[in-house]
Design a protein around this motif. Structure first.
Motif, PDB file in Angstrom:
ATOM      1  N   ALA A   1       0.814  -1.201   0.000  1.00 53.78           N
ATOM      2  CA  ALA A   1       0.000   0.000   0.000  1.00 53.78           C
ATOM      3  C   ALA A   1       0.853   1.258   0.000  1.00 53.78           C
ATOM      4  O   ALA A   1       0.386   2.343   0.339  1.00 53.78           O
ATOM      5  CB  ALA A   1      -0.968   0.019   1.184  1.00 53.78           C
TER       6      ALA A   1
ATOM      7  N   TRP B   1       3.001   2.424   1.895  1.00 55.19           N
ATOM      8  CA  TRP B   1       3.314   3.119   3.145  1.00 55.19           C
ATOM      9  C   TRP B   1       4.736   2.783   3.514  1.00 55.19           C
ATOM     10  O   TRP B   1       5.088   1.619   3.642  1.00 55.19           O
ATOM     11  CB  TRP B   1       2.362   2.689   4.268  1.00 55.19           C
TER      12      TRP B   1
ATOM     13  N   GLY C   1      -3.575  10.565   3.864  1.00 57.49           N
ATOM     14  CA  GLY C   1      -3.002   9.452   3.115  1.00 57.49           C
ATOM     15  C   GLY C   1      -3.999   8.348   2.836  1.00 57.49           C
ATOM     16  O   GLY C   1      -3.966   7.701   1.790  1.00 57.49           O
TER      17      GLY C   1
ATOM     18  N   ASP D   1      -5.981  -0.223   4.825  1.00 55.09           N
ATOM     19  CA  ASP D   1      -4.956   0.499   4.074  1.00 55.09           C
ATOM     20  C   ASP D   1      -3.570   0.298   4.675  1.00 55.09           C
ATOM     21  O   ASP D   1      -2.758  -0.457   4.127  1.00 55.09           O
ATOM     22  CB  ASP D   1      -5.326   1.980   4.042  1.00 55.09           C
ATOM     23  N   PHE D   2      -3.343   0.930   5.833  1.00 60.01           N
ATOM     24  CA  PHE D   2      -2.004   0.814   6.427  1.00 60.01           C
ATOM     25  C   PHE D   2      -1.584  -0.650   6.553  1.00 60.01           C
ATOM     26  O   PHE D   2      -0.504  -1.035   6.168  1.00 60.01           O
ATOM     27  CB  PHE D   2      -1.973   1.452   7.817  1.00 60.01           C
TER      28      PHE D   2
ATOM     29  N   PHE E   1      -2.718  -5.610   4.392  1.00 61.11           N
ATOM     30  CA  PHE E   1      -2.122  -6.909   4.113  1.00 61.11           C
ATOM     31  C   PHE E   1      -2.445  -7.913   5.228  1.00 61.11           C
ATOM     32  O   PHE E   1      -2.721  -9.081   4.958  1.00 61.11           O
ATOM     33  CB  PHE E   1      -0.617  -6.704   3.985  1.00 61.11           C
TER      34      PHE E   1
ATOM     35  N   THR F   1      -8.183  -9.770  -3.012  1.00 57.26           N
ATOM     36  CA  THR F   1      -6.887  -9.955  -3.658  1.00 57.26           C
ATOM     37  C   THR F   1      -6.783  -9.087  -4.915  1.00 57.26           C
ATOM     38  O   THR F   1      -5.766  -8.432  -5.141  1.00 57.26           O
ATOM     39  CB  THR F   1      -6.679 -11.431  -4.038  1.00 57.26           C
ATOM     40  N   MET F   2      -7.861  -9.116  -5.690  1.00 51.96           N
ATOM     41  CA  MET F   2      -7.787  -8.393  -6.961  1.00 51.96           C
ATOM     42  C   MET F   2      -7.687  -6.881  -6.749  1.00 51.96           C
ATOM     43  O   MET F   2      -7.076  -6.192  -7.560  1.00 51.96           O
ATOM     44  CB  MET F   2      -9.004  -8.718  -7.840  1.00 51.96           C
TER      45      MET F   2
ATOM     46  N   VAL G   1      -4.145  -6.408  -6.329  1.00 52.06           N
ATOM     47  CA  VAL G   1      -3.423  -6.591  -7.583  1.00 52.06           C
ATOM     48  C   VAL G   1      -3.731  -5.425  -8.521  1.00 52.06           C
ATOM     49  O   VAL G   1      -2.864  -4.969  -9.274  1.00 52.06           O
ATOM     50  CB  VAL G   1      -3.806  -7.929  -8.239  1.00 52.06           C
TER      51      VAL G   1
ATOM     52  N   MET H   1      -1.465  -2.715  -8.672  1.00 47.98           N
ATOM     53  CA  MET H   1      -0.228  -2.989  -9.391  1.00 47.98           C
ATOM     54  C   MET H   1      -0.391  -2.682 -10.873  1.00 47.98           C
ATOM     55  O   MET H   1       0.562  -2.293 -11.544  1.00 47.98           O
ATOM     56  CB  MET H   1       0.199  -4.454  -9.191  1.00 47.98           C
TER      57      MET H   1
ATOM     58  N   GLY I   1       0.623   0.572 -11.728  1.00 41.01           N
ATOM     59  CA  GLY I   1       2.036   0.860 -11.498  1.00 41.01           C
ATOM     60  C   GLY I   1       2.357   1.147 -10.045  1.00 41.01           C
ATOM     61  O   GLY I   1       3.430   1.639  -9.721  1.00 41.01           O
ATOM     62  N   ARG I   2       1.380   0.890  -9.154  1.00 37.61           N
ATOM     63  CA  ARG I   2       1.649   1.119  -7.750  1.00 37.61           C
ATOM     64  C   ARG I   2       2.014  -0.202  -7.080  1.00 37.61           C
ATOM     65  O   ARG I   2       1.885  -1.273  -7.668  1.00 37.61           O
ATOM     66  CB  ARG I   2       0.411   1.707  -7.061  1.00 37.61           C
ATOM     67  N   GLU I   3       2.415  -0.114  -5.811  1.00 40.23           N
ATOM     68  CA  GLU I   3       2.710  -1.322  -5.066  1.00 40.23           C
ATOM     69  C   GLU I   3       1.418  -2.079  -4.766  1.00 40.23           C
ATOM     70  O   GLU I   3       0.330  -1.484  -4.779  1.00 40.23           O
ATOM     71  CB  GLU I   3       3.407  -0.972  -3.745  1.00 40.23           C
ATOM     72  N   PHE I   4       1.590  -3.321  -4.431  1.00 37.41           N
ATOM     73  CA  PHE I   4       0.479  -4.185  -4.067  1.00 37.41           C
ATOM     74  C   PHE I   4      -0.351  -3.542  -2.949  1.00 37.41           C
ATOM     75  O   PHE I   4       0.182  -3.032  -1.968  1.00 37.41           O
ATOM     76  CB  PHE I   4       1.065  -5.515  -3.609  1.00 37.41           C
ATOM     77  N   LEU I   5      -1.670  -3.536  -3.147  1.00 36.25           N
ATOM     78  CA  LEU I   5      -2.612  -3.086  -2.119  1.00 36.25           C
ATOM     79  C   LEU I   5      -2.672  -1.569  -1.924  1.00 36.25           C
ATOM     80  O   LEU I   5      -3.285  -1.088  -0.977  1.00 36.25           O
ATOM     81  CB  LEU I   5      -2.302  -3.729  -0.756  1.00 36.25           C
ATOM     82  N   THR I   6      -2.038  -0.820  -2.798  1.00 36.66           N
ATOM     83  CA  THR I   6      -2.109   0.633  -2.651  1.00 36.66           C
ATOM     84  C   THR I   6      -3.545   1.092  -2.893  1.00 36.66           C
ATOM     85  O   THR I   6      -4.215   0.625  -3.819  1.00 36.66           O
ATOM     86  CB  THR I   6      -1.185   1.317  -3.666  1.00 36.66           C
ATOM     87  N   THR I   7      -4.036   2.000  -2.051  1.00 34.59           N
ATOM     88  CA  THR I   7      -5.427   2.443  -2.209  1.00 34.59           C
ATOM     89  C   THR I   7      -5.478   3.740  -3.002  1.00 34.59           C
ATOM     90  O   THR I   7      -4.496   4.458  -3.149  1.00 34.59           O
ATOM     91  CB  THR I   7      -6.074   2.688  -0.842  1.00 34.59           C
TER      92      THR I   7
END
Lengths: 502, 931
Positions: free
Chosen positions: A61, A63, B726, B739-740, B743, B861-862, B865, B868, B871-877
């Motif tokens: 996410a 962070w 954020g 969010d934070f 995972f 999960t999706m 994904v 991603m 172009g962001r990291e996994f799980l970015t909101t």
């Protein structure tokens, strides 16, 4: 793109997908093979990335650490993920032929994937609480897999398994809570950095001991291992092979992680305790094995005993010893899985796991005999198989560290392991098939029975693995050496996660 | 490369017999012999350089960091052994062609044999100690395979196992010794090690090294008290006995002593252990050999005796003794191999090896008999034979010893006694078998063997005689080269010749021969004497020891692991207590510096209630319903305390979890007895468990107290600051969840899904029937679906769903969220099950709960994904605010989709569990139960 999450997402996704396809076991089987194969491929990609960059870090996410959950792969983690990939793949193939229809109907494949997700998650997480979460995933998935089939012995084993492991979880959670209460962070790299600032180092030692106990239970160390031999011989063989290969090693991995990264403030105390735990684990495991007459129970006790060697590597805490520990983990995962899979075939052929009911496989199934002999001799540490290196490095490290008593125990345990393997060999392979067994199902003359190839191929793959490590030891050793070097230099890990501090 | 090829050729040749087994016996034998023959030629071609002491070394890297290399060297000692291994090996191959029957798997036999040959060559040619050890172990394994070649025979299996256990144990000791040596000297190279004798002897570990080293050597070379495995290894086919268990493998131990002679010998310790062991072995072996009725048994004990002789010589600490040892290695290999082969011929042609039946065979096989007698004469040490020469050198060396002080004369006397015993058993071999009346009901009428079966024996016997008569010409150079390798410096003067004039050693020989003849003549008395002692069979003792070990293991194991969960838990908590409490003992300041909140009556009351409820839960643990109620009180107070310390989200979650859990428990309790059986543990066990639990609890309590009273800087502030900018939500807890630390949540819903699956599976096959009464016999209410409940719950359903939707939607900013909403939905639906029964619901809601769980997991999960893909990291909101007419400003956040996944998983999992527990109460089951 960051490749770190892929080996986790694949089994997670495959698990959910198999769950969605609940009714179609055929599709679940296809997914099982495809997903584990891609898990293997993605894990190798990850390993390459780690080899190139040293560490692969993913801040979920986005962070920044230590605030979000950070995934980290150093070499050890990447190696473990690759091993998971290998074992997952061979187990998936084996399962095609070995899984009873009733198990498939009740979610064998979804559980398998989710278990793998838990294992991979545990390896790549860089957050202590997140590690707890993946431990729970693993625990519940393994418990559900253990009870598939629902026989009385299984339930008895499963209850011991789940009770003791829940106790471990409870202690883990308590320890995490205490640690957060003292240091105020959960990110392992951040913990490693801040732990020195805690005023009462004695409190840190207490918490370290709680982690030792919690992970020690998971790793099946003395005297916390009882759940293992009580349960591992009960489920269907692909499940026990998977557990035997992977699960305890997650505990060992966790011990390696926290006792090289976080709790290195009082090595003289913590690692001495580890040393004695390691020695007693080796010894009680192998002695327990000598008292058993059931194929898988013997092997289960040997898991315990071998865990001792790995812990010994950690406990000696010299570069060579850590290398030995890492090497041992790699070797053991391949070999032990192979042995369990062999026991599954002998069960298929003769309908029993009891040594007294088995026999005659040497004459009728020479291929199987060889496939047993390779991992068995490897386990006993006979060169040039992988087990020899593993033992050799640990022993040499023991001598160099002047831990003679423990080294002597390790040698003795090697001999007793040999004895155990000979016992199985003599009973299962040499001895003529007992009359009462023969009456039920005579052995055919075919080298490999019809439809049994999926059972043999995985063992061949694993056998080749141990041979390869043996004859081509240098690169594997270099790999283990690099992994150990990273473990002994936690600053690299800390910098990779938190960014280089000014 | 020479040294490598000598090993590599046979190693490659290992597959030849397997491939050519189809070509018939002659073809297979011929092809098998090719590789060793080639190796022998390579070896012979190196003769000049070996005799000139030019070292031949070939080294390849294997795992260089570990000091592991593949390194071979060929020196005099290696050359001598190479000659024995390959030469006798070839003879044995020829011999085995005739010895094995059609039923035996010849290809496999030859393959094992060549395997052994390669391993043994590896031992003698290795220049790296680890590599040496590796081949050493391989010889044990190949010997194991060869002894058990007739694996259907029980004594073959047992003999093989015993041999492997004893030599394997010795091997481990050897490994330890070699590793220690390498650690002390810093090198793994044999050649370098040999130069460091002074370093080793000066080291603190010298004693340990020597003891471990000798353990390895003695077990392999069957020295007393480890000699017992050798006679049982005679269950092997005779070519194996001739080759491994007399000529080569058992010599590996003495080889090792000879090899490391310059590095380890030369101290009192070495002298005492080695010479005494050798002496005892020599005597015991010779004495026991005399009484064996089995031909091979006699030869086996004789081998032990001769190995003792060589060991004795290596322990005498004079250079001439070492040379004599090398000489006897050659001589013994030659005459003993021929004797074994002769014994094999006799066995083969007459069907037995029992000397009580075998008599007067000279008439039937005069030629073989003559050969055997010549070889036996050599064994006895009769002049003109090679055995005589080395034995006399031994006698000569015993005379120079002074170590036993005034009792030093014991050494030559005992040596002579052993010599006499040797003569006696040799005489027995000759006289008993070939003369002494007529054979007694032999299975077969003996006759001469096939021509070529005799060739190997002839060859060796001729060698015996030639070496005996013209020693210097036959083996002078060889002996010099090998002795040079052993001593590592210039050789002292010695003379190899038949005649040294009248001297004391000759007298000892004469005494030995005459004494031996006398002993044999009076053997009746000796046998009577021997018969007084119970015959202790080593196999029984060994198997007995193994069994005893086994029994002990079972007992220990049972003591540790009595399959009682209670015991396991006790050990666990005890360990936790010990490990956690001991560092606490050193902590002096319990109370930290953190200012503490004032205690008010609300907190005090809640704490009191919590403690009481907890104690009641434990106290009532046997009365399940009561315990459950007490437990729910605990949960409730925890929820309240969350609310009190301003964590409404946690309070809500805890509360809904409590509700769902209690319903689950109640459903489960419905099928179970209302009280669990009281386990009548002994009082002391209860006290023990209670004590350990209380102590551990107090340790944890102390820990918490210590932790809480100390100041803390944590990362929590970051979450408060960044939640809105954020994460786009004012509810920090929810932002943390999705969010934070989304995972974690992903993992947790996976756990939930798995738990549901597991429980579903567990319930699926349970043969439970609906009880009509509780365990005390009170009937359950007949009104199973009260109308009022049905009505109310049905009308409440839309409301409940609406509430859950509201809770779900507002979750990102106000207390609520997917988890709580999911539980509310689930509970509302379960209520319908309770009110209307499963059948009623079945018709109305067709849910596949697995699919719902799957959908939830997939969505969550999706969502991760998906980021991603951007172009962001996994799980970015992602979130943004849009303005809608009427509604106004509204937030759209990808976290909401993630939360939807959470919601679905929770609903699916909870319902899968509850509905399936409920399903057990359907009427069909009831009827099935009654019918």
């Amino acid at each position: 793109m960051n490749v770190l999450a892929i080996p986790l997402l694949i089994p997670l996704f495959a698990g959910a997908l198999s769950l969605a396809l609940w009714r179609s076991t055929r599709w679940q089987r296809v997914i099982a093979v495809l997903a584990t194969a891609s898990l293997l491929v993605s894990s190798i990609v990850l390993l390459q990335a780690v080899l190139q960059d040293g560490y692969v870090v993913l801040h979920t996410a986005q962070w920044a650490a230590p605030f979000g959950i950070t995934l980290v792969a150093d070499l050890l983690a990447a190696i473990m993920v690759v091993l998971t990939g290998i074992i997952a793949f061979v187990i998936a193939i084996y399962s095609l032929a070995a899984t009873p229809a009733g198990h498939e109907k009740f979610g064998y494949y979804p559980l398998l994937h989710l278990l793998l997700a838990g294992v991979v998650g545990s390896f790549i997480t860089g957050d202590l609480f997140n590690l707890f979460v993946w431990f729970e995933v693993m625990l519940l998935a393994s418990f559900a897999l253990l009870t598939l089939g629902g026989e009385r012995a299984q339930m008895e084993g499963a209850i011991k398994y789940v009770t003791l492991n829940l106790f471990s979880s409870a202690i883990f959670l308590m320890a995490v809570g205490l640690l957060y209460g003292m240091v105020g962070t959960l990110n392992m790299a951040d913990l490693a950095q801040k732990i020195a600032q805690v005023e009462d180092q004695g409190m840190i030692t207490v918490v370290a001991m709680l982690f030792l106990i919690s992970f020690g239970i998971k790793a099946a160390a003395f005297p916390l291992f009882f759940w293992l031999p009580a349960s591992y011989h009960t489920p269907q063989v692909a499940v026990s092979a998977l557990f035997a290969g992977l699960l305890t090693k997650v505990g060992v991995y966790a011990l390696f992680r926290v006792f090289t990264l976080i709790f290195v403030h009082d090595v003289a105390y913590t690692h001495t305790i580890l040393l004695w735990i390691a020695a007693l684990t080796m010894l009680t495991g192998v002695l327990g094995a000598a008292a058993q007459f059931e194929f898988r129970r013997i092997l289960s006790f040997h898991i315990v005993s071998q865990i001792g060697y790995m812990l010994l590597g950690l406990a000696l805490f010299t570069p060579l010893a850590i290398i030995g520990g890492v090497f041992y983990i790699m070797h053991h995962i391949l070999v032990k899985t192979a042995l369990f899979l062999v026991s599954g075939i002998s069960y298929r052929l003769l309908g029993s796991y009891e040594l007294r009911d088995l026999g005659g496989l040497y004459r009728k199934k020479p291929l199987l005999a060889i496939l047993f002999l390779i991992p068995a001799l490897s386990l006993a540490g006979i060169p040039p198989l992988s087990g020899f290196f593993a033992k050799f490095i640990v022993l040499r490290a023991g001598i160099e560290a002047e831990a003679y008593v423990v080294t002597g125990i390790a040698l003795l345990v090697g001999l007793l392991t040999m004895y155990s393997m000979i016992k199985i060999w003599a009973e299962v392979f040499w001895k003529a098939t007992p009359e009462h067994t023969h009456e039920q199902k005579p052995l055919t003359d075919a080298v490999v029975d019809r439809g049994h190839w999926p059972l043999y191929v995985p063992i061949m793959i694993l056998g080749c693995g141990t041979l390869l490590i043996g004859f081509y030891g240098q690169p594997i050793f270099v790999l283990a050496e690099q992994a150990a070097a990273q473990l002994l230099n936690p600053q690299g890990y800390i910098d990779a996660v938190l960014g280089v501090q000014p | 490369m020479t040294a490598l090829w000598i090993l590599l050729l046979p190693a490659l040749g290992m597959v030849v017999p397997l491939l050519t087994a189809k070509w018939g016996r002659n073809g297979c034998t011929l092809m098998t012999a090719l590789a060793p023959l080639a190796a022998l030629l390579v070896l012979l071609q190196a003769t000049p350089s070996v005799f000139q002491a030019i070292p031949i070394v070939s080294t390849f890297e294997w795992v260089p960091i570990l000091g592991l290399s593949v390194s071979f060297h060929l020196d005099g000692l290696g050359y001598l052994f190479g000659l024995l291994i390959l030469g006798i090996g070839l003879l044995v191959i020829l011999y085995a062609r005739y010895y094995l029957s059609d039923r035996d798997n010849m290809g496999r036999f030859y393959a094992y044999l060549i395997f052994f040959m390669s391993a043994m060559l590896g031992v003698v040619l290795s220049n790296n100690v680890v590599q040496l050890w590796f081949f050493w172990e391989l010889t044990s394994i190949s010997s194991f395979l060869l002894i058990s070649f007739w694996s259907h025979k029980s004594d073959a299996r047992k003999g093989a196992r015993m041999a492997l256990t004893v030599t394997g144990a010795g091997g481990l000791a050897l490994l330890a010794a070699l590793l220690l040596m390498a650690d002390v000297t810093g090198t793994y190279e044999v050649r370098e090690l040999l130069q460091q004798g002074d370093v080793l002897r000066a080291s603190d570990y010298y004693t340990v090294i020597v003891v471990l080293f000798l353990l390895g050597a003695f077990t392999k070379s069957a020295q007393f008290p480890f000699h017992f495995w050798l006679p049982h290894a005679m269950a092997a086919p005779t070519p194996v006995s001739a080759y491994l268990h007399s000529a080569t493998m058992v010599k590996a131990g003495v080889f090792l002593m000879a090899r490391f002679y310059p590095a380890l010998s030369g101290t009192e310790l070495w002298f005492v252990i080695v010479s005494l062991t050798g002496m005892i072995t020599m005597l015991v072996g010779a004495y026991l050999a005399l009484f064996k009725h089995d031909l091979k048994g006699l030869l086996a004990y004789s081998t032990i005796s001769h190995l003792g002789l060589i060991t004795l010589l290596l322990g005498l600490n004079t250079q001439l003794a070492a040379i004599a040892a090398v000489f006897h290695i050659i001589n013994h290999a030659v005459f003993k191999a021929s004797l074994f082969m002769a014994a094999g011929i006799i066995d083969h042609e007459s069907g037995t090896r029992d000397m009580r039946k075998l008599n007067g065979l000279f008439k039937y096989m005069p030629y073989t008999a003559t050969l055997a007698m010549v070889a036996a004469a050599s064994m006895a040490g009769v002049p003109l034979m090679n055995g005589f020469l080395s034995k006399e050198m031994m006698f000569a060396e015993t005379l120079t010893q002074e170590t036993l002080g005034a009792l030093s004369w014991w050494i030559p006397v005992l040596a002579t006694l052993a010599g006499a015993l040797g003569v006696a058993y040799s005489l027995r071999f000759m006289h008993d078998v070939f003369f002494n009346g007529e054979p007694i009901d032999l299975p077969r009428t003996p006759h001469e063997p096939p021509r070529f079966m005799r060739v190997p024996v002839e060859f060796l016997v001729v060698l015996c005689v030639f070496v005996g008569i013209i020693p210097q010409f036959m083996v002078g150079d060889l002996l010099a080269a090998a002795s040079l390798a052993v001593l590592q410096h210039e050789l002292p003067y010695y003379s190899l010749s038949l005649w040294h004039g009248f001297n004391l050693p000759l007298l000892m020989s004469v005494v030995a021969v005459i004494g031996g003849a006398v002993l044999y003549w009076h053997r009746r008395h000796l046998f009577h004497f021997y018969g007084q002692f119970a015959d202790r069979d080593a196999k029984q003792i060994f198997e007995g020891a193994v069994q005893a070990l086994q029994t002990a293991m079972v007992a220990v194991n049972h003591w540790l692991d009595n399959a009682s969960l209670q015991r396991f838990m006790f050990l666990l908590v005890l360990l936790a207590l010990i490990l956690a409490a001991s560092p606490l003992l050193h902590l002096h300041e319990t109370v930290g510096t953190q200012p503490q909140l004032a205690l008010n009556w609300v907190v005090g009351l809640a704490a009191m209630l919590l403690i009481v409820a907890t104690l009641l839960t434990v106290w009532w643990s046997h009365r399940r319903l009561l315990a459950l109620i007490a437990l729910s009180v605990v949960g409730l107070i925890v929820s309240i305390s969350f609310a009190y310390f301003s964590a409404p989200d946690l309070a809500l979650t805890q509360l809904s979890v409590e509700v769902a859990t209690i319903i689950l428990f109640l459903l489960a309790l419905f099928f179970l007895p209302q009280s669990s059986p009281v386990i009548d543990s002994p009082f002391k066990i209860i006290v023990r468990d209670l004590g350990v639990a209380a102590l551990f609890g107090s340790v944890i309590g102390t820990l918490c107290y210590v932790m809480l009273t100390r100041p803390l800087t944590s990362i929590s502030a970051f979450f408060l600051e960044n939640s809105v900018p954020g994460g786009g939500g004012t509810n920090v807890v929810n932002v943390i969840l999705v969010d934070f630390r989304g995972f974690d949540t992903l993992g947790e819903i996976t756990v939930l899904g798995i738990a549901a699956l597991g429980i579903y599976k567990l319930l699926a096959r349970i043969p439970l029937y609906m009880p009509t009464t509780d365990s005390k016999g009170h009937r359950w209410s007949q009104d199973r679906h009260p109308v009022l409940l049905a009505l109310v719950s049905q009308s409440l359903l839309p409301l409940a769903l609406l509430v859950s939707a509201y809770i779900f939607l507002r979750g990102h900013n106000l207390p609520g969220g997917g988890f709580i909403a999911g539980l509310i939905t689930a509970v509302a639906l379960v209520q319908q099950y309770v009110a209307h029964g499963v059948d009623w619901m079945k018709g109305r809601i067709v849910f596949n709960y697995q699919a719902i769980i799957a959908a939830g997991l997939l969505i969550a999960t999706m969502t991760g994904v998906g980021s991603m893909a951007f172009g962001r990291e996994f799980l970015t909101t992602w979130f943004d605010y849009v303005s809608w007419p009427i509604v106004g400003k509204f937030e759209i956040a990808s976290a909401l989709i993630f939360d939807l996944g959470v919601y679905l998983t929770v609903v699916g999992a909870t319902l899968l569990i509850l509905a399936n527990l409920g399903k057990l109460t359907t009427t069909e089951r009831l009827r099935a139960g009654e019918g």
